[in-house]
Design a protein around this motif. Structure first.
Motif, PDB file in Angstrom:
ATOM      1  N   ILE A  76       0.849  -1.201   0.000  1.00 38.91           N
ATOM      2  CA  ILE A  76       0.000   0.000   0.000  1.00 38.91           C
ATOM      3  C   ILE A  76       0.879   1.243   0.000  1.00 38.91           C
ATOM      4  CG2 ILE A  76      -1.992  -1.061   1.115  1.00 38.91           C
ATOM      5  CD1 ILE A  76      -1.096   0.288   3.721  1.00 38.91           C
ATOM      6  N   GLY A  77       0.440   2.252  -0.697  1.00 37.72           N
ATOM      7  CA  GLY A  77       1.212   3.480  -0.760  1.00 37.72           C
ATOM      8  C   GLY A  77       0.694   4.372  -1.861  1.00 37.72           C
ATOM      9  N   ALA A  78       1.495   5.360  -2.178  1.00 34.31           N
ATOM     10  CA  ALA A  78       1.132   6.311  -3.225  1.00 34.31           C
ATOM     11  C   ALA A  78       2.327   6.500  -4.144  1.00 34.31           C
ATOM     12  CB  ALA A  78       0.728   7.646  -2.610  1.00 34.31           C
ATOM     13  N   ASP A 119      -0.683  17.117  -1.087  1.00 30.82           N
ATOM     14  CA  ASP A 119      -1.306  15.846  -1.445  1.00 30.82           C
ATOM     15  C   ASP A 119      -1.666  15.111  -0.157  1.00 30.82           C
ATOM     16  OD1 ASP A 119      -1.915  13.224  -2.231  1.00 30.82           O
ATOM     17  OD2 ASP A 119      -0.464  13.254  -3.867  1.00 30.82           O
ATOM     18  N   SER A 120      -2.902  15.297   0.320  1.00 34.90           N
ATOM     19  CA  SER A 120      -3.344  14.703   1.581  1.00 34.90           C
ATOM     20  C   SER A 120      -3.363  13.183   1.533  1.00 34.90           C
ATOM     21  CB  SER A 120      -4.734  15.212   1.961  1.00 34.90           C
ATOM     22  OG  SER A 120      -4.709  16.599   2.154  1.00 34.90           O
ATOM     23  N   GLY A 121      -3.681  12.626   0.370  1.00 33.23           N
ATOM     24  CA  GLY A 121      -3.699  11.166   0.235  1.00 33.23           C
ATOM     25  C   GLY A 121      -2.322  10.570   0.433  1.00 33.23           C
ATOM     26  N   ALA A 122      -1.318  11.154  -0.170  1.00 36.43           N
ATOM     27  CA  ALA A 122       0.055  10.662  -0.013  1.00 36.43           C
ATOM     28  C   ALA A 122       0.565  10.916   1.398  1.00 36.43           C
ATOM     29  CB  ALA A 122       0.965  11.323  -1.035  1.00 36.43           C
ATOM     30  N   ALA A 123       0.115  12.004   2.025  1.00 35.67           N
ATOM     31  CA  ALA A 123       0.568  12.324   3.380  1.00 35.67           C
ATOM     32  C   ALA A 123       0.143  11.256   4.381  1.00 35.67           C
ATOM     33  CB  ALA A 123       0.034  13.688   3.798  1.00 35.67           C
ATOM     34  N   ILE A 124      -0.949  10.562   4.101  1.00 34.44           N
ATOM     35  CA  ILE A 124      -1.389   9.475   4.987  1.00 34.44           C
ATOM     36  C   ILE A 124      -0.300   8.416   5.090  1.00 34.44           C
ATOM     37  CG2 ILE A 124      -3.034   7.567   5.210  1.00 34.44           C
ATOM     38  CD1 ILE A 124      -5.149   9.503   4.028  1.00 34.44           C
ATOM     39  N   TYR A 125       0.383   8.140   3.988  1.00 31.07           N
ATOM     40  CA  TYR A 125       1.436   7.127   3.985  1.00 31.07           C
ATOM     41  C   TYR A 125       2.756   7.664   4.529  1.00 31.07           C
ATOM     42  CZ  TYR A 125      -1.972   4.857   1.023  1.00 31.07           C
ATOM     43  OH  TYR A 125      -3.136   4.309   0.540  1.00 31.07           O
ATOM     44  N   ALA A 126       2.937   8.965   4.520  1.00 29.38           N
ATOM     45  CA  ALA A 126       4.180   9.569   5.009  1.00 29.38           C
ATOM     46  C   ALA A 126       4.153   9.819   6.514  1.00 29.38           C
ATOM     47  CB  ALA A 126       4.440  10.884   4.277  1.00 29.38           C
ATOM     48  N   ASN A 127       2.971   9.772   7.117  1.00 34.46           N
ATOM     49  CA  ASN A 127       2.806  10.025   8.552  1.00 34.46           C
ATOM     50  C   ASN A 127       2.228   8.793   9.235  1.00 34.46           C
ATOM     51  OD1 ASN A 127       3.281  13.077   9.006  1.00 34.46           O
ATOM     52  ND2 ASN A 127       2.040  12.995   7.162  1.00 34.46           N
ATOM     53  N   LYS A 128       2.876   8.349  10.278  1.00 32.14           N
ATOM     54  CA  LYS A 128       2.406   7.156  10.995  1.00 32.14           C
ATOM     55  C   LYS A 128       1.104   7.401  11.739  1.00 32.14           C
ATOM     56  CE  LYS A 128       6.985   5.259  11.602  1.00 32.14           C
ATOM     57  NZ  LYS A 128       8.032   4.870  12.527  1.00 32.14           N
ATOM     58  N   ASN A 129       0.930   8.606  12.292  1.00 31.26           N
ATOM     59  CA  ASN A 129      -0.232   8.878  13.137  1.00 31.26           C
ATOM     60  C   ASN A 129      -1.123   9.989  12.599  1.00 31.26           C
ATOM     61  OD1 ASN A 129       0.529   6.950  15.142  1.00 31.26           O
ATOM     62  ND2 ASN A 129       2.088   8.405  15.835  1.00 31.26           N
ATOM     63  N   ALA A 130      -1.137  10.197  11.307  1.00 29.30           N
ATOM     64  CA  ALA A 130      -1.983  11.213  10.661  1.00 29.30           C
ATOM     65  C   ALA A 130      -1.778  12.597  11.268  1.00 29.30           C
ATOM     66  CB  ALA A 130      -3.454  10.799  10.723  1.00 29.30           C
TER      67      ALA A 130
END
Length: 176
Positions: A76-78, A119-130
């Motif tokens: 999973i990722g972007a 890019d909020s969608g990609a940021a979900i994968y870059a941050n462990k705790n949103a």
């Protein structure tokens, strides 16, 4: 007559709401505000590692890394359309009440003035705790997270415009 009174009350309420829109309870005066009062209209620009304030937030950009093609895992990722630029920043609530931080309110600019949205969608994968997705921060607390920008491969970011809300004036941070 009752219909006219109801409409008048409704119109008065809307006007009162409009008068309060955009107001803040931030009474601190920054050096930039003092300079503006002296007739110096040049906005203050912070650099990486320097705190910069907008409204109820104090931002400190810790780093900026571009050239990333994928965020996340193999499962999973972007994947970037061009390249991802990962901006790590610390956000501290300097106000007197909880404030919502939203990474999608942040903007990045190339040297030629082209604006890029987060890019909020990609940021979900870059941050462990949103940390950068609709995160309520209480007064005195702070979070560190990554805001992600998907920009063309041949572009280099020159500055960020960081906002405490979608409608705030923002503060500029130079990346060069």
């Amino acid at each position: 007559m009752r219909k006219v009174t109801t409409l008048a009350l409704l119109a008065t309420g809307l006007v009162a709401l409009g008068c309060g829109a955009g107001s803040t309870d931030d009474t601190t005066t920054s050096k930039a505000d003092a300079d503006s009062a002296k007739g110096d209209d040049k906005p203050k620009t912070a650099k990486i590692g320097q705190p910069a304030r907008d409204g109820k937030f104090e931002f400190t950009v810790k780093s900026s890394k571009c050239g990333v093609s994928k965020i996340g895992t193999d499962l999973i990722g972007a994947k970037a359309q061009g390249q991802f630029c990962l901006v790590t920043l610390n956000v501290k609530n300097i106000g007197k009440e909880s404030q919502m931080f939203d990474g999608s309110s942040q903007k990045a600019y190339a040297a030629n003035g082209t604006e890029y949205s987060a890019d909020s969608g990609a940021a979900i994968y870059a941050n462990k705790n949103a940390e950068t997705f609709l995160n309520g921060i209480n007064p005195g607390n702070q979070v560190t997270g990554v805001v992600v920008f998907d920009i063309p491969k041949n572009v280099k970011l020159a500055k960020l415009e960081l906002h405490d809300s979608p409608f705030s004036g923002g503060v500029t941070v130079s990346l060069t």
